[in-house]
Design an enzyme around this catalytic site. Structure first.
Site, mmCIF file in Angstrom:
data_model
loop_
_atom_site.group_PDB
_atom_site.id
_atom_site.type_symbol
_atom_site.label_atom_id
_atom_site.label_comp_id
_atom_site.label_asym_id
_atom_site.label_seq_id
_atom_site.Cartn_x
_atom_site.Cartn_y
_atom_site.Cartn_z
ATOM 1 N N CYS A 103 68.405 52.019 54.333
ATOM 2 C CA CYS A 103 67.017 51.753 53.938
ATOM 3 C C CYS A 103 66.295 50.961 55.022
ATOM 4 O O CYS A 103 66.774 49.909 55.439
ATOM 5 C CB CYS A 103 67.025 50.988 52.618
ATOM 6 N N GLU A 104 65.167 51.460 55.472
ATOM 7 C CA GLU A 104 64.432 50.758 56.528
ATOM 8 C C GLU A 104 63.717 49.503 56.017
ATOM 9 O O GLU A 104 63.262 48.700 56.828
ATOM 10 C CB GLU A 104 63.424 51.694 57.190
ATOM 11 N N HIS A 105 63.651 49.335 54.717
ATOM 12 C CA HIS A 105 63.008 48.141 54.173
ATOM 13 C C HIS A 105 63.963 46.958 54.060
ATOM 14 O O HIS A 105 63.558 45.805 54.252
ATOM 15 C CB HIS A 105 62.415 48.449 52.793
ATOM 16 N N HIS A 106 65.236 47.243 53.733
ATOM 17 C CA HIS A 106 66.206 46.156 53.524
ATOM 18 C C HIS A 106 67.452 46.287 54.403
ATOM 19 O O HIS A 106 68.303 45.405 54.394
ATOM 20 C CB HIS A 106 66.643 46.107 52.051
ATOM 21 N N GLN B 287 63.948 57.641 51.704
ATOM 22 C CA GLN B 287 64.445 58.941 51.253
ATOM 23 C C GLN B 287 63.387 60.032 51.341
ATOM 24 O O GLN B 287 63.690 61.181 51.673
ATOM 25 C CB GLN B 287 64.991 58.835 49.828
ATOM 26 N N HIS C 132 70.621 53.907 45.746
ATOM 27 C CA HIS C 132 70.153 52.929 46.724
ATOM 28 C C HIS C 132 70.687 51.532 46.406
ATOM 29 O O HIS C 132 70.470 51.015 45.301
ATOM 30 C CB HIS C 132 68.623 52.890 46.731
ATOM 31 N N CYS D 22 69.604 48.840 47.567
ATOM 32 C CA CYS D 22 68.502 47.894 47.382
ATOM 33 C C CYS D 22 68.071 47.851 45.920
ATOM 34 O O CYS D 22 67.381 46.916 45.497
ATOM 35 C CB CYS D 22 67.327 48.242 48.289
#
Length: 220
Positions: A103-106, A144, A172, A174
């Site tokens: 995940c590019e956010h977390h 995704q 996920h 996250c």
């Protein structure tokens, strides 16, 4: 299936090509290891204690594997095609391609399966290349929705088929290890191009093969 969530985002070929061309300057190995040491200190531990002394090296080595997709051009992977198919023009489906992405956010993993289908025009590609295409985009920082669209758009750009369909199902971390802590939730995304989007019968045949009762009518 649990937690169904389908999306059909528009992703232009121009944007895909721009992404492929873009290169980011990498820090040195020493700088990367020092960044890991900084995170260890920020977490509240001592990077010089015995159990953590080699952790920066291990982390950077693992990152080379986790994100090796940045070093591979997906268009080149699909470049070898075959035209001698004796007129075969029906749907080709490769199901249950397992993947691990991040995940590019977390920067925590999301894992699952991708299902890739296309209806050939005048050429086909080896089935292992479809799996490699999934892996290339999985081994990058991702969301995704974008991951799903990149697979479909690249396949469409290279093969010029009559249609492409990609469905991705993933869990996920996250969602499971932080935040809402919802274990067992599965996110599903799809991207349809050509006849899979315009022809309800083709679309229904594909989703029937996956046993997914979605898109009985036109997709959103």
């Amino acid at each position: 299936m649990k937690g169904q969530h389908f999306m059909t985002s528009a992703k232009s070929t121009k944007t895909i090509k721009k992404t492929l061309r873009k290169k980011v300057a990498k820090p040195t190995q020493a700088e990367a290891e020092e960044a890991v040491r900084t995170l260890i200190r920020w977490a509240g531990d001592d990077p010089d204690r015995e159990g953590l002394q080699d952790t920066p090296k291990r982390v950077t080595r693992s990152y080379l594997e986790f994100f090796k997709g940045y070093d591979v051009n997906p268009v080149q992977v699909l470049s070898r095609t075959f035209r001698d198919v004796e007129g075969y023009d029906e749907m080709i489906v490769l199901r249950d391609i397992t993947f691990d992405s991040y995940c590019e956010h977390h920067m925590v993993p999301f894992t699952g399966r991708a299902h890739v289908a296309y209806i050939p025009g005048d050429k086909v590609v080896g089935i292992s290349k479809l799996a490699r295409l999934v892996d290339i985009y999985a081994k990058r920082l991702q969301i995704q929705e974008k991951f799903t669209a990149q697979i479909a758009t690249t396949l469409n750009e290279v093969l010029k088929p009559r249609g492409v369909a990609v469905v991705v199902e993933a869990t996920h971390m996250c969602m499971t290890t932080r935040g809402v802590h919802k274990h067992g939730a599965v996110m599903q995304t799809s991207h349809l191009i050509g006849s899979f989007r315009s022809d309800p019968r083709t679309r229904q045949e594909f989703f029937s093969l996956l046993k997914v009762p979605t898109y009985q009518n036109s997709p959103r």
